[in-house]
Design a protein around this motif. Structure first.
Motif, PDB file in Angstrom:
ATOM      1  N   ILE A   1       0.856  -1.183   0.000  1.00 28.73           N
ATOM      2  CA  ILE A   1       0.000   0.000   0.000  1.00 28.73           C
ATOM      3  C   ILE A   1       0.890   1.229   0.000  1.00 28.73           C
ATOM      4  CG2 ILE A   1      -1.714   1.319   1.282  1.00 28.73           C
ATOM      5  CD1 ILE A   1      -3.073  -1.199   1.980  1.00 28.73           C
ATOM      6  N   LYS A   2       0.622   2.112  -0.914  1.00 32.23           N
ATOM      7  CA  LYS A   2       1.448   3.307  -1.087  1.00 32.23           C
ATOM      8  C   LYS A   2       1.226   4.298   0.049  1.00 32.23           C
ATOM      9  CE  LYS A   2       2.179   4.346  -5.198  1.00 32.23           C
ATOM     10  NZ  LYS A   2       3.084   4.627  -6.237  1.00 32.23           N
TER      11      LYS A   2
ATOM     12  N   ARG B   1       8.627  21.588   7.762  1.00 32.21           N
ATOM     13  CA  ARG B   1       7.317  21.193   8.289  1.00 32.21           C
ATOM     14  C   ARG B   1       6.722  20.095   7.419  1.00 32.21           C
ATOM     15  NH1 ARG B   1       3.517  24.677   7.261  1.00 32.21           N
ATOM     16  NH2 ARG B   1       4.749  25.897   5.824  1.00 32.21           N
ATOM     17  N   LEU B   2       5.957  19.217   8.037  1.00 33.04           N
ATOM     18  CA  LEU B   2       5.189  18.225   7.302  1.00 33.04           C
ATOM     19  C   LEU B   2       3.930  18.921   6.800  1.00 33.04           C
ATOM     20  CD1 LEU B   2       4.847  15.192   6.556  1.00 33.04           C
ATOM     21  CD2 LEU B   2       3.425  15.015   8.610  1.00 33.04           C
ATOM     22  N   VAL B   3       3.726  18.936   5.489  1.00 32.85           N
ATOM     23  CA  VAL B   3       2.563  19.651   4.951  1.00 32.85           C
ATOM     24  C   VAL B   3       1.494  18.713   4.391  1.00 32.85           C
ATOM     25  CG1 VAL B   3       3.775  21.815   4.531  1.00 32.85           C
ATOM     26  CG2 VAL B   3       3.740  20.072   2.741  1.00 32.85           C
ATOM     27  N   ALA B   4       1.839  17.431   4.204  1.00 26.77           N
ATOM     28  CA  ALA B   4       0.835  16.471   3.729  1.00 26.77           C
ATOM     29  C   ALA B   4       1.307  15.062   4.049  1.00 26.77           C
ATOM     30  CB  ALA B   4       0.618  16.619   2.228  1.00 26.77           C
ATOM     31  N   LYS B   5       0.335  14.185   4.273  1.00 30.39           N
ATOM     32  CA  LYS B   5       0.634  12.766   4.440  1.00 30.39           C
ATOM     33  C   LYS B   5      -0.605  11.984   4.059  1.00 30.39           C
ATOM     34  CE  LYS B   5      -0.551  12.212   9.349  1.00 30.39           C
ATOM     35  NZ  LYS B   5      -0.044  11.765  10.651  1.00 30.39           N
ATOM     36  N   GLY B   6      -0.392  10.761   3.576  1.00 24.18           N
ATOM     37  CA  GLY B   6      -1.545   9.969   3.207  1.00 24.18           C
ATOM     38  C   GLY B   6      -1.183   8.546   2.847  1.00 24.18           C
ATOM     39  N   VAL B   7      -2.206   7.725   2.789  1.00 23.81           N
ATOM     40  CA  VAL B   7      -2.090   6.310   2.473  1.00 23.81           C
ATOM     41  C   VAL B   7      -3.023   6.004   1.307  1.00 23.81           C
ATOM     42  CG1 VAL B   7      -2.438   3.972   3.394  1.00 23.81           C
ATOM     43  CG2 VAL B   7      -1.599   5.782   4.897  1.00 23.81           C
ATOM     44  N   GLY B   8      -2.628   5.089   0.438  1.00 23.84           N
ATOM     45  CA  GLY B   8      -3.476   4.649  -0.665  1.00 23.84           C
ATOM     46  C   GLY B   8      -3.745   5.753  -1.671  1.00 23.84           C
TER      47      GLY B   8
ATOM     48  N   ILE C   1      11.799   6.851   5.474  1.00 20.73           N
ATOM     49  CA  ILE C   1      11.585   8.266   5.799  1.00 20.73           C
ATOM     50  C   ILE C   1      10.091   8.560   5.863  1.00 20.73           C
ATOM     51  CG2 ILE C   1      11.867  10.646   4.996  1.00 20.73           C
ATOM     52  CD1 ILE C   1      14.588   9.811   3.856  1.00 20.73           C
ATOM     53  N   SER C   2       9.348   8.073   4.879  1.00 19.23           N
ATOM     54  CA  SER C   2       7.903   8.318   4.880  1.00 19.23           C
ATOM     55  C   SER C   2       7.235   7.705   6.102  1.00 19.23           C
ATOM     56  CB  SER C   2       7.261   7.777   3.602  1.00 19.23           C
ATOM     57  OG  SER C   2       7.566   8.611   2.515  1.00 19.23           O
ATOM     58  N   GLN C   3       7.643   6.497   6.468  1.00 19.80           N
ATOM     59  CA  GLN C   3       7.056   5.854   7.654  1.00 19.80           C
ATOM     60  C   GLN C   3       7.305   6.708   8.895  1.00 19.80           C
ATOM     61  OE1 GLN C   3       5.091   3.359   8.157  1.00 19.80           O
ATOM     62  NE2 GLN C   3       5.270   1.998   6.413  1.00 19.80           N
ATOM     63  N   SER C   4       8.509   7.261   9.003  1.00 16.73           N
ATOM     64  CA  SER C   4       8.819   8.115  10.163  1.00 16.73           C
ATOM     65  C   SER C   4       7.980   9.386  10.139  1.00 16.73           C
ATOM     66  CB  SER C   4      10.305   8.487  10.159  1.00 16.73           C
ATOM     67  OG  SER C   4      11.097   7.348  10.351  1.00 16.73           O
ATOM     68  N   LEU C   5       7.875  10.005   8.981  1.00 20.62           N
ATOM     69  CA  LEU C   5       7.122  11.257   8.873  1.00 20.62           C
ATOM     70  C   LEU C   5       5.626  11.043   9.082  1.00 20.62           C
ATOM     71  CD1 LEU C   5       8.998  12.936   5.885  1.00 20.62           C
ATOM     72  CD2 LEU C   5       9.108  13.593   8.302  1.00 20.62           C
TER      73      LEU C   5
END
Length: 92
Positions: free
Chosen positions: A7-8, A24-31, A54-58
């Motif tokens: 899953i992306k 700063r984190l400005v966006a995150k998402g799954v799928g 890196i994405s998993q940490s963020l």
């Protein structure tokens, strides 16, 4: 956050040296949300680094929060990637 294999996931950071004390984190998402983040970045010629760790940490952070100091090594990898891409582009 534990995301199933295959899953992306996607995250996006922003850093304005004049305004921000840290990126700063400005966006995150799954799928589908992750796919839309990547698509939006590509449409706006924003460089995309594929690095699951890196994405998993963020993904653990809240959107709009500053990246904590313990994650600066990961952010440095992202910034180095962008620097190299910009340098290669200017060298053409």
């Amino acid at each position: 956050m534990n995301v199933k294999r295959g899953i992306k996931i996607a995250t996006a950071i922003k850093y304005d040296m004049d305004k921000d004390s840290a990126p700063r984190l400005v966006a995150k998402g799954v799928g589908i949300v992750a796919e839309n983040i990547i698509k939006k970045a590509q449409e706006n010629n924003i460089k995309v680094l594929e690095d699951e760790s890196i994405s998993q940490s963020l993904m653990q952070l809240e959107v709009e929060s500053e990246i904590p100091e313990v994650m600066y090594d990961a952010v440095a990898k992202i910034l180095a990637f962008i620097y190299e891409m910009d340098r290669d582009k200017k060298g053409r």
